[in-house]
Design an enzyme around this catalytic site. Structure first.
Site, short mmCIF file in Angstrom:
data_model
loop_
_atom_site.label_atom_id
_atom_site.label_comp_id
_atom_site.label_asym_id
_atom_site.label_seq_id
_atom_site.Cartn_x
_atom_site.Cartn_y
_atom_site.Cartn_z
N ASP A 15 20.70 -38.02 4.46
CA ASP A 15 21.79 -38.96 4.70
C ASP A 15 21.22 -40.07 5.57
O ASP A 15 20.35 -39.83 6.41
CB ASP A 15 22.94 -38.25 5.41
CG ASP A 15 24.03 -39.22 5.81
OD1 ASP A 15 24.60 -39.87 4.92
OD2 ASP A 15 24.29 -39.34 7.03
N CYS A 69 14.00 3.12 7.54
CA CYS A 69 15.40 3.08 7.95
C CYS A 69 16.19 2.01 7.20
O CYS A 69 17.42 2.06 7.17
CB CYS A 69 15.51 2.84 9.45
SG CYS A 69 14.79 1.27 9.99
N CYS A 89 18.49 3.38 4.86
CA CYS A 89 19.75 3.79 5.49
C CYS A 89 20.68 2.60 5.63
O CYS A 89 21.90 2.72 5.48
CB CYS A 89 19.49 4.40 6.87
SG CYS A 89 18.29 5.73 6.90
#
Length: 806
Positions: A495, A100, A103
């Site tokens: 940081d 699928c 699809c």
């Protein structure tokens, strides 16, 4: 003159594919924004925005302006260009069969043709679709209509409660709903098994041909119903589904007088589909679990009364009351009451956190013992829990690079299987003069052996399980691509402030001098600093409170900005300040306070003197050292990252060299960079790329440019932080450094599992095909190998739901 092309967004659209431009009006306004941004930038001669790919292009003279300056301009204009783009997520029902996702690719291509759609990602296996669009050209309702017009069964995102379309009425609608239910699918599988067994026994017992035929017809109808439906849906999308190949192989077996083999094929195929759907359903539990965390209503204060209202009717600023044991319905700030709150469902923190007046609380968390009254800060559709649901849905729609490759290659492979099957029929019959039935039977067996079912399911089963595991731990991957990429991290840049450190100053040293007592000196300092709102003052009063010290009110409070403060305490003046504050005083200091102050400062700490002042004399009574202290787990996290193969750990900070060096040495990082501006951080991250893939870890607020620049941006402590949720590629909801080694460990385990599944699936296909052509492997054995490998890779991928960091 040099050309530079930069992504106009903040990282989440870097994979943008082909789509139609969003309109001339949009391009004109974006051009105006860009023109204003570079009007006074010498050296930049031309700038252009490409809405099709989300890129900003600059033409500049490198002798007058550097690449870092150009990058800064791009970061400045990015938010303005991005604010026109909104996101819409939808939940999808199953469509097609195991293939699928072909699809899904076809639907993506059609959605990209809609003017105003910038990017669409669809996954039927993930059960979600995400569309980035221009909200001045399209609305969510427009997208809803467009998707429904494509014949797609889509439902609104679980993040926002919207009325869903009324269910279709009539017998046909009820039959379709029943047919698509899991119980009916399981019942059909059981009937297929019974039909196969009855047919086989009846054949061997010489029973009536009618009974034999009826048993096999029942098996074929129930076993092939879902595969036929899936195959036809795929054909309408001009794709070839694996389910269709299985139906053709089963019919071929019946055609050559082997109905039992065909029935066995359909039964095992149906059974593996049921198991596969169960496995994928487990990976979607993260969304359902998040939905269950959101209360339907809340107790709202209206004057002197308490009224129960649906959360959608509650506005920002309303006060809601949360009783002990209740789940908090909306984000808010405590205005009355004190309690502890279990945030494990959102942030993954194992212990409840204390909450009192002024503290922030998150929707979906649980109030423990005390009653709380909150002032609502976000509407229901903008709450933390709503954002998390939407992020998880988007992650389910985003596919890993491996999966995208397999989805596209699968169609070519399926065509190749059909061609190979045709040749397996034609060549033996017409060139080798073999009889039709054995040649056709071998061809059907070959079709089953070569079908890529296990390949198709191997990646989504693995990646979706990893995403689900992360969501339960308070870690959100914004798609399968980041689950894969995190395994390749070679450099982690932290940081400093708020990430490696706590982000708030704390008293580290209390040094009493000249005969004073520590507690008395600290009490005097706290009495003076209690009148100040400076962060250093708050650190001193907090340290005094931690020791249980009390102080009296002061008067004659004086503040010298940047130097210190003084006030009258119990009739005498007490001053607290840095060395410059006491420049005009004669220091009466028998313990060399100045030298000891320099020692504290050399350790990267801010040091202040506490003195009794009278006229122009200062009697020093002590020193207080204050610093933004390293998190206790930081050094261990750095070691854990090295153990997971990270080659370099770097610290970035805007602090001075002395402070940065002290924190870096304590944390054990490989390198540090101090006195940095935002553009400096971006430059250093690009330089670090020579060592490999770079991950940037920050708090997501002032680190947004760096998070967007890094190969992977990781926002830490991002619960309720809009900038972090939008900018980072991986979001850590809790303020917990230990989740970073977990992210890399999970990603590497995912990569390992992916390779296991792919190698196993390919290996089984090679062995089965070789056995069919070499030793005449029968159809039942080919079916068992084919379906068994599919179930095995699904279950192997599902193991990631139970992954725990070592």
């Amino acid at each position: 003159m040099t050309d530079a092309t930069m992504n106009g967004g903040e990282g989440e659209y870097e994979e943008a594919r082909r789509q139609e431009p969003a309109g001339e009006e949009m391009e004109e306004k974006c051009d105006e924004v860009l023109a204003d941004a570079v009007e006074e930038k010498p050296g930049i001669y031309h700038v252009d925005f490409d809405p099709e790919h989300g890129e900003v292009s600059f033409a500049y003279d490198p002798r007058l302006v550097g690449e870092d300056d150009v990058a800064l301009v791009a970061q400045e204009v990015a938010p303005t260009l991005q604010e026109r783009w909104a996101k819409c997520t939808m939940r999808l029902d199953r469509r097609g069969g195991r293939g699928c996702e072909a699809c899904a690719l076809a639907l993506e291509d059609r959605l990209h043709q809609i003017p105003g759609v910038r990017r669409a990602t669809v996954s039927y296996m993930g059960g979600a679709m995400s569309i980035a669009y221009d909200d001045q050209l399209l609305s969510p309702e427009d997208l809803w209509r467009e998707v429904r017009a494509q014949g797609v069964d889509a439902r609104p995102s679980a993040a926002v409660r919207r009325p869903e379309p009324a269910p279709e009425e009539g017998l046909g609608a009820r039959l379709r709903a029943a047919f698509n239910s899991e119980r009916v699918e399981l019942a059909f599988t059981i009937i297929t098994l019974l039909g196969m067994v009855v047919g086989f026994v009846a054949e061997r017992a010489g029973a009536s041909p009618t009974l034999i035929t009826a048993a096999y017809v029942a098996a074929y109808v129930t076993g092939g119903a879902y595969g036929l439906q899936a195959g036809l849906q795929s054909l309408r999308e001009l794709t070839i589904d694996v389910d269709l190949l299985m139906i053709l192989a089963a019919l071929g077996a019946a055609l050559v007088g082997a109905p039992f083999e065909g029935a066995m094929l359909l039964f095992l195929f149906s059974l593996s589909n049921v198991l596969q759907n169960y496995a994928l359903d487990r990976t979607r539990n993260a969304i359902r679990s998040l939905m269950a965390l959101r209360p339907e209503e809340a107790l709202v204060r209206r004057g002197d009364e308490l009224v129960t209202l649906p959360i959608e009717e509650i506005d920002v600023g309303d006060h809601i009351v949360v009783r002990p044991g209740e789940r908090i319905a909306l984000d808010g700030v405590v205005v009355e009451g004190e309690s502890s709150v279990d945030q494990s469902s959102i942030t993954g923190e194992s212990m409840p956190v204390p909450r009192q007046e002024g503290d922030r609380v998150l929707a979906g968390t649980i109030n423990q013992k005390g009653s709380l009254e909150l002032s609502v800060t976000h509407l229901a559709k903008e709450s933390t829990i709503a954002k998390l649901i939407q992020l998880v849905e988007e992650a389910h729609s985003e596919k890993a690079q491996t999966q995208r490759f397999i989805d596209r290659a699968e169609q070519y492979y399926a065509v190749g299987v059909l061609v190979l099957t045709g040749l397996a029929i034609v060549v033996p019959i017409f060139l080798l003069q073999e009889a039709f039935e054995p040649a056709f039977y071998r061809a059907m067996t070959l079709m089953v052996a070569a079908s890529p079912c296990a390949l198709v399911i191997s990646t989504p089963a693995t990646v979706l399980s990893a995403i689900g595991n992360g969501a339960r731990q308070g870690v959100l991957f914004k798609g399968g691509v980041y689950v894969e990429q995190a395994a390749e991290i070679k450099v982690v840049a932290f940081d400093k402030t708020g990430t490696l450190t706590r982000g708030e100053p704390q008293v580290t040293d209390v040094v009493a001098l000249n005969g004073a007592a520590e507690d008395e000196m600290l009490r005097l300092a706290a009495a003076v600093e209690a009148r100040s709102e400076h962060p250093l003052a708050q650190a001193i009063t907090t340290a005094a409170e931690a020791r249980g010290l009390a102080w009296t009110e002061v008067d004659a409070f004086q503040s010298d900005t940047g130097r210190g403060v003084a006030a009258r305490v119990n009739g005498g003046m007490i001053a607290v300040g840095n060395r410059r504050y006491f420049d005009g005083y004669d220091l009466l200091d028998g313990d060399n306070a100045g030298e000891r102050l320099e020692t504290l400062q050399s350790e990267g700490k801010t040091a202040v003197m506490v003195a009794r002042v009278e006229a122009q004399e200062a009697h020093v009574v002590g020193l207080i050292g204050i610093a933004d202290v390293l998190r206790p787990e930081a050094a261990e996290v750095v070691r854990a990252l090295k153990e997971r193969g990270v080659e370099r750990v770097v610290m970035l900070t805007g602090d001075n060299e002395r402070v940065a060096r002290a924190i870096a040495e304590e944390a054990g990082v490989d390198a540090y960079h101090a006195d940095l501006l935002p553009e400096d951080k971006m430059r250093i991250l690009k330089e670090e790329e020579r060592h490999g893939l770079v991950a940037m870890v920050g708090d997501g607020v002032n680190d947004a440019p760096a998070l967007a620049t890094a190969s992977i941006g990781i926002a830490m402590g991002a619960a309720g932080t809009d900038v972090a949720l939008e900018t980072a590629d991986i979001v850590l909801m809790a303020d917990d450094l230990t989740k970073i080694p977990y992210v890399i460990g999970l990603s590497r385990q995912t990569r390992k599992t992916l390779w296991q599944n792919l190698v196993f699936a390919i290996g089984v296909i090679i062995v089965l095909v070789g056995a069919v052509l070499g030793v005449g492997l029968t159809l039942p054995l080919s079916v068992i190998g084919h379906e068994g490998s599919t179930v095995i890779v699904s279950l192997n991928g599902l193991r990631l739901l139970a992954y725990r960091d070592a």
